[in-house]
Enzyme design. Structure first.
Site, PDB file in Angstrom:
ATOM      1  N   ALA A 172      15.036 -45.921 -85.695  1.00  0.00           N
ATOM      2  CA  ALA A 172      13.843 -46.783 -85.643  1.00  0.00           C
ATOM      3  C   ALA A 172      14.229 -48.198 -86.025  1.00  0.00           C
ATOM      4  O   ALA A 172      15.262 -48.421 -86.663  1.00  0.00           O
ATOM      5  CB  ALA A 172      12.778 -46.286 -86.616  1.00  0.00           C
ATOM      6  N   TYR A 201       5.145 -52.557 -88.400  1.00  0.00           N
ATOM      7  CA  TYR A 201       6.109 -51.485 -88.678  1.00  0.00           C
ATOM      8  C   TYR A 201       5.375 -50.236 -89.190  1.00  0.00           C
ATOM      9  O   TYR A 201       5.554 -49.126 -88.675  1.00  0.00           O
ATOM     10  CB  TYR A 201       7.143 -51.972 -89.697  1.00  0.00           C
ATOM     11  N   LYS A 261       4.803 -46.306 -87.402  1.00  0.00           N
ATOM     12  CA  LYS A 261       5.159 -45.023 -88.029  1.00  0.00           C
ATOM     13  C   LYS A 261       3.913 -44.142 -88.156  1.00  0.00           C
ATOM     14  O   LYS A 261       3.962 -42.937 -87.931  1.00  0.00           O
ATOM     15  CB  LYS A 261       5.794 -45.269 -89.404  1.00  0.00           C
ATOM     16  N   PHE A 287       9.727 -44.436 -99.873  1.00  0.00           N
ATOM     17  CA  PHE A 287       9.426 -45.707-100.517  1.00  0.00           C
ATOM     18  C   PHE A 287      10.694 -46.561-100.367  1.00  0.00           C
ATOM     19  O   PHE A 287      11.288 -46.537 -99.304  1.00  0.00           O
ATOM     20  CB  PHE A 287       8.862 -45.465-101.920  1.00  0.00           C
ATOM     21  N   PHE A 290      10.361 -63.800-102.614  1.00  0.00           N
ATOM     22  CA  PHE A 290       9.233 -64.056-101.727  1.00  0.00           C
ATOM     23  C   PHE A 290       7.902 -63.944-102.473  1.00  0.00           C
ATOM     24  O   PHE A 290       7.276 -62.891-102.488  1.00  0.00           O
ATOM     25  CB  PHE A 290       9.249 -63.075-100.547  1.00  0.00           C
ATOM     26  N   ARG A 340       6.275 -63.375 -98.147  1.00  0.00           N
ATOM     27  CA  ARG A 340       6.686 -62.911 -96.816  1.00  0.00           C
ATOM     28  C   ARG A 340       5.488 -62.157 -96.230  1.00  0.00           C
ATOM     29  O   ARG A 340       4.928 -61.278 -96.900  1.00  0.00           O
ATOM     30  CB  ARG A 340       7.884 -61.967 -96.974  1.00  0.00           C
ATOM     31  N   GLY A 357       3.059 -59.624 -94.515  1.00  0.00           N
ATOM     32  CA  GLY A 357       3.137 -58.170 -94.342  1.00  0.00           C
ATOM     33  C   GLY A 357       3.523 -57.431 -95.608  1.00  0.00           C
ATOM     34  O   GLY A 357       3.562 -56.202 -95.612  1.00  0.00           O
ATOM     35  N   ASP A 358       3.814 -58.148 -96.690  1.00  0.00           N
ATOM     36  CA  ASP A 358       4.233 -57.510 -97.947  1.00  0.00           C
ATOM     37  C   ASP A 358       3.039 -57.149 -98.828  1.00  0.00           C
ATOM     38  O   ASP A 358       2.355 -58.038 -99.331  1.00  0.00           O
ATOM     39  CB  ASP A 358       5.109 -58.486 -98.766  1.00  0.00           C
TER      40      ASP A 358
HETATM   41  N1  UFG Z   1      12.281 -59.572-101.417  1.00  0.00           N
HETATM   42  C1  UFG Z   1      12.508 -60.850-101.879  1.00  0.00           C
HETATM   43  N2  UFG Z   1      13.559 -61.534-101.372  1.00  0.00           N
HETATM   44  C2  UFG Z   1      14.406 -61.005-100.435  1.00  0.00           C
HETATM   45  C3  UFG Z   1      14.170 -59.687 -99.974  1.00  0.00           C
HETATM   46  C4  UFG Z   1      13.090 -59.009-100.480  1.00  0.00           C
HETATM   47  O1  UFG Z   1      11.783 -61.346-102.722  1.00  0.00           O
HETATM   48  O2  UFG Z   1      15.343 -61.686-100.014  1.00  0.00           O
HETATM   49  C5  UFG Z   1      11.142 -58.829-101.956  1.00  0.00           C
HETATM   50  C6  UFG Z   1      10.146 -58.425-100.881  1.00  0.00           C
HETATM   51  O3  UFG Z   1       9.188 -59.429-100.691  1.00  0.00           O
HETATM   52  C7  UFG Z   1       9.571 -57.148-101.474  1.00  0.00           C
HETATM   53  C8  UFG Z   1      10.728 -56.559-102.287  1.00  0.00           C
HETATM   54  O4  UFG Z   1      11.627 -57.627-102.488  1.00  0.00           O
HETATM   55  O5  UFG Z   1       8.548 -57.462-102.347  1.00  0.00           O
HETATM   56  C9  UFG Z   1      11.446 -55.456-101.551  1.00  0.00           C
HETATM   57  O6  UFG Z   1      11.744 -55.919-100.251  1.00  0.00           O
HETATM   58  P1  UFG Z   1      12.702 -55.140 -99.262  1.00  0.00           P
HETATM   59  O7  UFG Z   1      12.858 -56.008 -98.055  1.00  0.00           O
HETATM   60  O8  UFG Z   1      13.928 -54.695 -99.969  1.00  0.00           O
HETATM   61  O9  UFG Z   1      11.891 -53.833 -98.919  1.00  0.00           O
HETATM   62  P2  UFG Z   1      10.402 -53.706 -98.352  1.00  0.00           P
HETATM   63  O10 UFG Z   1       9.534 -53.305 -99.507  1.00  0.00           O
HETATM   64  O11 UFG Z   1       9.979 -54.851 -97.569  1.00  0.00           O
HETATM   65  O12 UFG Z   1      10.577 -52.571 -97.273  1.00  0.00           O
HETATM   66  C10 UFG Z   1      11.192 -51.324 -97.547  1.00  0.00           C
HETATM   67  C11 UFG Z   1      11.670 -50.762 -96.236  1.00  0.00           C
HETATM   68  C12 UFG Z   1      10.505 -50.514 -95.341  1.00  0.00           C
HETATM   69  C13 UFG Z   1       9.468 -49.696 -96.046  1.00  0.00           C
HETATM   70  C14 UFG Z   1       9.112 -50.284 -97.361  1.00  0.00           C
HETATM   71  C15 UFG Z   1       8.207 -49.361 -98.098  1.00  0.00           C
HETATM   72  O13 UFG Z   1      12.559 -51.642 -95.602  1.00  0.00           O
HETATM   73  O14 UFG Z   1      10.976 -49.817 -94.231  1.00  0.00           O
HETATM   74  O15 UFG Z   1      10.277 -50.478 -98.129  1.00  0.00           O
HETATM   75  O16 UFG Z   1       8.116 -49.720 -99.432  1.00  0.00           O
HETATM   76  F1  UFG Z   1       8.367 -49.647 -95.296  1.00  0.00           F
END
Ligand code: UFG
Length: 351
Positions: free
Chosen positions: A98, A164, A168, A192, A230, A304, A306-307
């Site tokens: 995916a 995303y 799913k 998670f 972010f 960012r 979508g967060d």
């Molecule tokens: N973050 C930053 N700076 C960065 C990268 C991330 O501040 O450079 C923050 C993001 O805003 C978020 C947290 O760190 O708050 C975690 O971000 P990640 O990108 O590591 O992970 P995500 O929570 O966005 O996403 C991951 C998976 C998704 C899943 C999600 C579910 O990639 O597939 O967890 O919690 F849907």
């Protein structure tokens, strides 16, 4: 089946899952050359299963496939999928292939609908036509969106904040209809935040571009690009987002247990896979500093899109029904294993 955990020094912690009975045919792992898929494949091999990986290698890595057969193909290449199932005697499928970037899905939703929905439906059609009966589907915490109370249980409202998560959820919602019509039973695993790496140091996280917090913080600590946090204006204690980090080897163990449940005839189900504790971005930075002994250069940027502010879940159902017992409970142990991989593979599989 049983899951037994051997604890010792961190570096020698292992998850052993062994099979107590004769099992079925081979397991097809789509996305088996990816981050979670390669750990799942390794766990399946450790459990004594015959495995075949199907991966387009568009984002996966050939080097992440450690010896098992690799079919280089797209999941929507129905003829190749069908031939693979027949050739290897596949009776169960784990579908992890995916696109997974939350940010990208907000900018380019069509890519996500095409890859994660349309192509998955094509894959499922091939499975059904080859009479595959068991499917483990890789889902995500992103199906929940902003949660109403923590920890999130599986019956929490699903209202994704990004495309995303929507893609799913679309498949999760389709699967019961395929079961009714064609008898395909499934378990959806809502991960998670997957993090860390296998302790053997052979496989780990290597995304291009790398967008996840822990590898980015490790790269920053190693002299790479400073980390951008972010958003610092979320409604959390320190203003940064909170996430529930779960070790990739623990996720892999859950896949083995979920497959065993389906193959034993247990009903279709949905499980959260999480540790039950959330950590803010600032807390992750501090953990990375503790583990690496180095400052993580960072600055604060805008949110960012979508967060969601907080994601953290209860995995009571997976523990009770599957007997899942995650080994990595604290953030430092997770970061330590990611650091081990990062130090030995600073450029991922490229070195
Ligand atoms: N973050 C930053 N700076 C960065 C990268 C991330 O501040 O450079 C923050 C993001 O805003 C978020 C947290 O760190 O708050 C975690 O971000 P990640 O990108 O590591 O992970 P995500 O929570 O966005 O996403 C991951 C998976 C998704 C899943 C999600 C579910 O990639 O597939 O967890 O919690 F849907």
């Amino acid at each position: 089946w049983s899951q037994s955990v051997h604890k010792g020094a961190d570096a020698s912690r292992r998850i052993h899952i062994h099979i107590d009975r004769e099992v079925m045919g081979a397991v097809l792992v789509t996305g088996g050359a990816g981050y979670i898929g390669s750990h799942v494949t390794k766990a399946l091999l450790g459990a004594g299963r015959d495995v075949v990986v199907l991966d387009s290698l568009v984002v996966g890595h050939r080097e992440a496939v450690c010896g098992e057969p690799l079919v280089e193909a797209d999941i929507a290449d129905t003829e190749t999928v069908r031939q693979t199932i027949r050739k290897f005697g596949v009776t169960s499928v784990m579908h992890l292939a995916a696109f997974l970037s939350v940010g990208e899905s907000v900018l380019y939703p069509e890519r996500y609908y095409l890859n994660n929905v349309t192509k998955t439906i094509a894959l499922i059609k091939a499975l059904v036509s080859e009479s595959v009966e068991c499917l483990i589907f890789s889902s995500t915490a992103a199906v929940y969106g902003e949660s109403e109370g923590i920890p999130i249980a599986e019956d929490h409202l699903t209202r994704p904040s990004n495309a995303y998560g929507e893609t799913k959820l679309a498949i999760e919602r389709a699967l019961p209809h395929y079961e009714t019509a064609y008898g395909l039973r499934s378990i959806c695993l809502r991960y998670f935040n997957a993090a860390g790496a296998d302790e053997d140091g052979e496989i780990g996280e290597d995304h291009d571009p790398e967008e996840h917090l822990i590898p980015r913080a490790l790269a920053a600590a190693s002299g790479g690009v400073p980390l951008v946090v972010f958003g610092e204006d979320y409604e959390t204690e320190d203003g940064t987002c909170r996430r529930d980090y779960v070790h990739v080897s623990d996720l892999a163990a859950a896949h083995i247990l979920a497959l065993a449940a389906l193959e034993e005839g247990k009903p279709s189900a949905i499980y959260n896979l999480a540790n039950g504790h959330s950590f803010s971005v600032r807390e992750v930075i501090t953990a990375v500093e503790r583990v690496t002994g180095t400052r993580v250069p960072h600055e604060y940027g805008p949110r960012r899109s979508g967060d969601p502010a907080v994601l953290s879940a209860s995995s009571k159902r997976a523990r009770a029904e599957l007997g899942w017992n995650p080994v990595y409970r604290d953030l430092d142990a997770i970061v330590k294993s990611a650091w081990h991989w990062h130090r030995s593979h600073p450029k991922g599989y490229g070195e």
